[in-house]
Design a protein around this motif. Sequence first.
Motif, PDB file in Angstrom:
ATOM      1  N   LEU A   1       0.863  -1.191   0.000  1.00  0.00           N
ATOM      2  CA  LEU A   1       0.000   0.000   0.000  1.00  0.00           C
ATOM      3  C   LEU A   1       0.896   1.237   0.000  1.00  0.00           C
ATOM      4  O   LEU A   1       1.659   1.451   0.951  1.00  0.00           O
ATOM      5  CB  LEU A   1      -0.907   0.013   1.242  1.00  0.00           C
ATOM      6  N   ASP A   2       0.829   2.003  -1.071  1.00  0.00           N
ATOM      7  CA  ASP A   2       1.721   3.150  -1.201  1.00  0.00           C
ATOM      8  C   ASP A   2       1.087   4.379  -0.549  1.00  0.00           C
ATOM      9  O   ASP A   2       0.244   5.043  -1.146  1.00  0.00           O
ATOM     10  CB  ASP A   2       2.025   3.416  -2.675  1.00  0.00           C
ATOM     11  N   MET A   3       1.517   4.635   0.676  1.00  0.00           N
ATOM     12  CA  MET A   3       1.011   5.797   1.418  1.00  0.00           C
ATOM     13  C   MET A   3       2.112   6.854   1.546  1.00  0.00           C
ATOM     14  O   MET A   3       2.149   7.615   2.504  1.00  0.00           O
ATOM     15  CB  MET A   3       0.487   5.366   2.793  1.00  0.00           C
ATOM     16  N   LEU A   4       3.012   6.861   0.560  1.00  0.00           N
ATOM     17  CA  LEU A   4       4.110   7.839   0.584  1.00  0.00           C
ATOM     18  C   LEU A   4       3.540   9.250   0.493  1.00  0.00           C
ATOM     19  O   LEU A   4       3.955  10.147   1.209  1.00  0.00           O
ATOM     20  CB  LEU A   4       5.053   7.587  -0.595  1.00  0.00           C
ATOM     21  N   THR A   5       2.609   9.432  -0.415  1.00  0.00           N
ATOM     22  CA  THR A   5       2.099  10.775  -0.690  1.00  0.00           C
ATOM     23  C   THR A   5       0.728  10.697  -1.333  1.00  0.00           C
ATOM     24  O   THR A   5       0.307   9.629  -1.804  1.00  0.00           O
ATOM     25  CB  THR A   5       3.076  11.526  -1.630  1.00  0.00           C
ATOM     26  N   ASP A   6       0.059  11.840  -1.366  1.00  0.00           N
ATOM     27  CA  ASP A   6      -1.188  11.946  -2.135  1.00  0.00           C
ATOM     28  C   ASP A   6      -0.914  12.766  -3.396  1.00  0.00           C
ATOM     29  O   ASP A   6      -1.827  13.219  -4.059  1.00  0.00           O
ATOM     30  CB  ASP A   6      -2.270  12.622  -1.294  1.00  0.00           C
TER      31      ASP A   6
END
Length: 482
Positions: free
Chosen positions: A54-59
């Motif tokens: 789950l890529d929660m690095l950035t929006d």
Amino acid sequence: MSKVTYFSGETFPLEMHKVRIIQKLTLLPIEERLRAIEEAGYNTFLLQNKDVFLDMLTDSGVNAMSDRQQAAMLTADDAYAGSATFARLHAKLNDFFGTRYFLPAHQGRAAEHILAKHFVKPGTLVATNYHFTTTKQHITALGGEVVELVDHAGVEVVSDNRFKGNVDVAAFERLVAERGAANFAFFRMEAGTNLIGGQPYSLANLRAVSEICHREGIPLVMDASLLADNLYFIKTREPECADWDIHDIVLAMANLCDVIYFSARKLGFGRGGGIVTNDQALYEQMRAWVPMYEGFLTYGGMSVREMEAITVGLDETLDEDMINQGPLFIAHFVTEMDKRGIPVVTPPGGLGAHVDAMRFLDHVDQRQYPSGALAAAVYLASGVRGMERGTLSEQREPDGSERISDMELLRLALPRRVFTLSQIQYAVDRIFWLYSNRQIVGGLKWVEEPEILRFFYGRLTPVGDWQHELVAKFREDFGDSL
Ligand code: F0G
């Protein structure tokens, strides 16, 4: 809050859209996650997305587009100069902000570049509620100084202050008296204040800042990149605006500012950016930089498809059912972690959930980057990629000493309309496991430290051998589970 209440008395967010395109994800075993984070120098920016669950690095630039956005992209008018697509975007921005002039840029920091070139001279200062990394870099690179005036509540991790992005107005008055209004390049009000946890400011506070700026002749610049969340919070938290239309809030905010810039990678669920103003002279002066750095005035580095998507995305930003998706999911994420005792920033803001690494890893010294270590450990524990927002994201002082950050946060960004509630529940479960084993996690030290924006490319390594101990504990607790 959600317009729907539940029979059971429970509260959870509800999507007012359905998903019609999906992308398959991979969850690697923890041993492969260890290989991946080692290759990435324990810096989540350097992970390959194929290794991320789950890529929660950035929006930024990764929000899901709507069917209407995708459809509009097909109607884009491809022309270097004078495309109908640009005219549509320009007209939409005029309507959205109540402004007349628009300078396109390829993304938010490019707009910052142009603004800094125009306003910042060596020795001038830029006051702001709170700095943002790229903004500060542009200002200091030109010899300017950044002074933060966020109200003290803004840097308190746990708070019940609903507008933690507010400026301490008395401190602003004192700064003007001390330094003289003529030495201010501009005042920057960042909506949805990123580095303190996506926290909003109130319309009343913006009004107070605007009054001082205009009395003193200091240009007021709004960074509207995270405006959508701030709008939602003004609507739901500021009693004066409870019955206002979202667009009326935008117009009231814009009317208080001299210049507005934005990253359309966030605002408008697209990719791109720009600057809007009603000041013709200012527009004409800044215009010179656009063809030099960005591209011709009718695209500024953006593709026509992106511009069409932003035009529709701005309409969606005025739809409460669309802009509530971020804040409601984030509030759920934060509340679920809070219930399990995981230290989080409260009240929940926009952009993402923020974990307090200072308390999560209270045994790790800030000079060993607790939020960087936590970002790497969360990736190891879950395959979830978050972003360090603490001392690592700071620049060293001119004398080379470490600038210790006010807060040590792990940001778990929630791109809009991308993740489901069950994916958030999974992340909460694994972070809870990590919290239960937090003593295992140690700090990080540099292997390669770049001078500029070190958090993007820097490579680090664990202090000690905690990563192997963590993998062993994971196997002991989870058997052969992913
Ligand atoms: N201002 C704010 C408040 C931002 O959050 C960002 C980007 C920018 C300006 C720069 O815009 O990326 O289009 O050049 N924030 C991203 C983030 C990078 O992940 O928080 P950009």
